[in-house]
Design a protein around this motif. Structure first.
Motif, mmCIF file in Angstrom:
data_model
loop_
_atom_site.group_PDB
_atom_site.id
_atom_site.type_symbol
_atom_site.label_atom_id
_atom_site.label_comp_id
_atom_site.label_asym_id
_atom_site.label_seq_id
_atom_site.Cartn_x
_atom_site.Cartn_y
_atom_site.Cartn_z
ATOM 1 N N UNK A 179 15.502 82.133 -37.359
ATOM 2 C CA UNK A 179 15.969 83.165 -36.329
ATOM 3 C C UNK A 179 14.888 83.922 -35.849
ATOM 4 N N UNK A 180 14.018 84.409 -36.490
ATOM 5 C CA UNK A 180 12.800 84.955 -35.713
ATOM 6 C C UNK A 180 12.110 84.261 -34.741
ATOM 7 N N UNK A 240 11.162 83.429 -29.106
ATOM 8 C CA UNK A 240 10.796 82.143 -28.139
ATOM 9 C C UNK A 240 11.873 82.316 -26.931
ATOM 10 N N UNK A 241 12.905 82.326 -27.229
ATOM 11 C CA UNK A 241 13.879 82.443 -26.108
ATOM 12 C C UNK A 241 13.807 83.495 -25.420
ATOM 13 N N UNK A 289 5.425 82.030 -32.387
ATOM 14 C CA UNK A 289 4.829 81.434 -33.480
ATOM 15 C C UNK A 289 3.954 82.680 -34.226
ATOM 16 N N UNK A 290 3.411 83.447 -33.291
ATOM 17 C CA UNK A 290 2.374 84.314 -33.723
ATOM 18 C C UNK A 290 3.420 85.370 -34.275
ATOM 19 N N UNK A 291 4.331 85.836 -33.882
ATOM 20 C CA UNK A 291 5.050 86.931 -34.435
ATOM 21 C C UNK A 291 5.902 86.720 -35.410
ATOM 22 N N UNK A 296 20.365 95.161 -39.184
ATOM 23 C CA UNK A 296 20.571 94.577 -38.110
ATOM 24 C C UNK A 296 21.524 93.155 -38.479
ATOM 25 N N UNK A 297 22.125 92.473 -37.268
ATOM 26 C CA UNK A 297 22.964 91.413 -37.589
ATOM 27 C C UNK A 297 22.380 90.096 -37.504
ATOM 28 N N UNK A 298 20.811 90.169 -37.294
ATOM 29 C CA UNK A 298 20.018 88.968 -37.159
ATOM 30 C C UNK A 298 18.563 89.529 -37.722
ATOM 31 N N UNK A 299 17.764 88.653 -37.935
ATOM 32 C CA UNK A 299 16.397 88.969 -38.346
ATOM 33 C C UNK A 299 15.471 89.197 -37.097
#
Length: 312
Positions: free
Chosen positions: A99-100, A105-106, A156-158, A175-178
């Motif tokens: 998810x992260x 990325x998007x 990738x870094x984050x 939250x509702x996602x990571x």
């Protein structure tokens, strides 16, 4: 300080809606929006792929925007729905990492794609004689590749940082996602330097493109205002207003969320704002670009004649 059983790497997502009738109705609304957005974006990608008349830089970039929106929603909404109906709140270490990665990325890639679309309209309207050179199909492909590569590199870094810092408190993410900033309060180390890097990334991938888009459309609207052709002025104004609507819905809640000081943010407000760029904007994009675009409506008529046949 609350400690966490280090034998488990899983996280807990506290979710968006309460487990009551109101929460259920709101979740059903989200599912409906998710269905509409998935159908709309999938249709947009299909039309642009199928119809040769839409094989132009603007529509190729639009197809990438639709693809990114599909990934956006698929990364967050299904897990939220599953957790609500199953009564579970857990998400695995790997699932959280996925998810992260896709969210960051998007988020970065879509900001750059929107900037590329604004540049395309700027050249088409303000410098039409240079358009075939400055916005060739090869240049369009380069813009797409750069957007994806920069977004993935930043992600990738984050993601690597978020998954390799020690968590010594409860792993309950509010939250509702990571969302990585929502994970930072759970860390048992100073994350102030990383929070500064989030701020820098937001400026690079969101604020700078937003300022570029604003400047581009400011120039475009100036040129449009002085057009002699009433039809051309109307078409150009419609295009600009369409793009600005999308940009406003996407950038405003994003920047308001991630550029605010930490002490002015609240988990509940962040979750409400996240609905805009993870659920509502992906639904609105295909609707706005199809209903206000004659070329797309024409492609829909040719691709699905059974729905657009004229009654005699």
């Amino acid at each position: 300080m609350e400690t966490w059983n280090q034998t488990s790497n899983d996280f807990i997502l506290l979710g968006l809606f309460p487990p009551n009738r109101t929460g259920l109705l709101l979740l059903l609304l989200v599912i409906f929006i998710f269905f509409l957005a998935s159908l709309g974006n999938s249709t947009m990608i299909y039309l642009i792929y199928l119809d040769p008349r839409l094989h132009t830089p603007m529509y190729i970039l639009l197809s990438q925007l639709s693809l990114m929106d599909l990934i956006y929603m698929s990364t967050t909404v299904p897990k939220m729905v599953f957790n609500y109906f199953s009564g579970q709140k857990g998400i695995s270490y790997l699932g959280c990492g996925v998810q992260c990665f896709f969210f960051v990325n998007i988020a970065g890639s879509e900001g750059l794609i929107l900037a590329s679309m604004a540049y395309d309209r700027y050249v088409a309207i303000c410098q039409p004689l240079h358009y075939p050179i400055r916005m060739s199909k090869m240049m369009c492909v380069k813009m797409i590749i750069i957007s994806w590569v920069l977004g993935a590199t930043n992600s990738v870094a984050h993601t690597f940082y978020a998954l390799h810092i020690p968590y010594c408190r409860s792993r309950a993410i509010d939250h509702f996602f990571c969302d990585i900033p929502a994970m930072m309060p759970l860390a048992c180390m100073d994350t102030s330097i990383y929070e500064y890097m989030v701020f820098v990334s937001t400026i690079f991938f969101l604020l700078i493109p937003f300022l570029g888009i604003t400047a581009s459309y400011g120039r475009v609207l100036f040129v449009v205002y002085h057009m002699r052709s009433k039809e051309g002025r109307k078409k150009a104004f419609t295009t600009c207003s369409t793009h600005l609507t999308v940009v406003t819905f996407y950038y405003t809640p994003f920047m308001y969320t991630y550029l605010r000081p930490k002490n002015l943010r609240s988990p509940q407000e962040d979750k409400m704002l996240a609905i805009f760029y993870t659920i509502l904007t992906p639904m609105l994009n295909p609707i706005i670009y199809s209903l206000r675009n004659k070329e797309v409506l024409g492609a829909m008529t040719r691709a699905f004649p059974i729905f657009f046949s004229k009654k005699e």
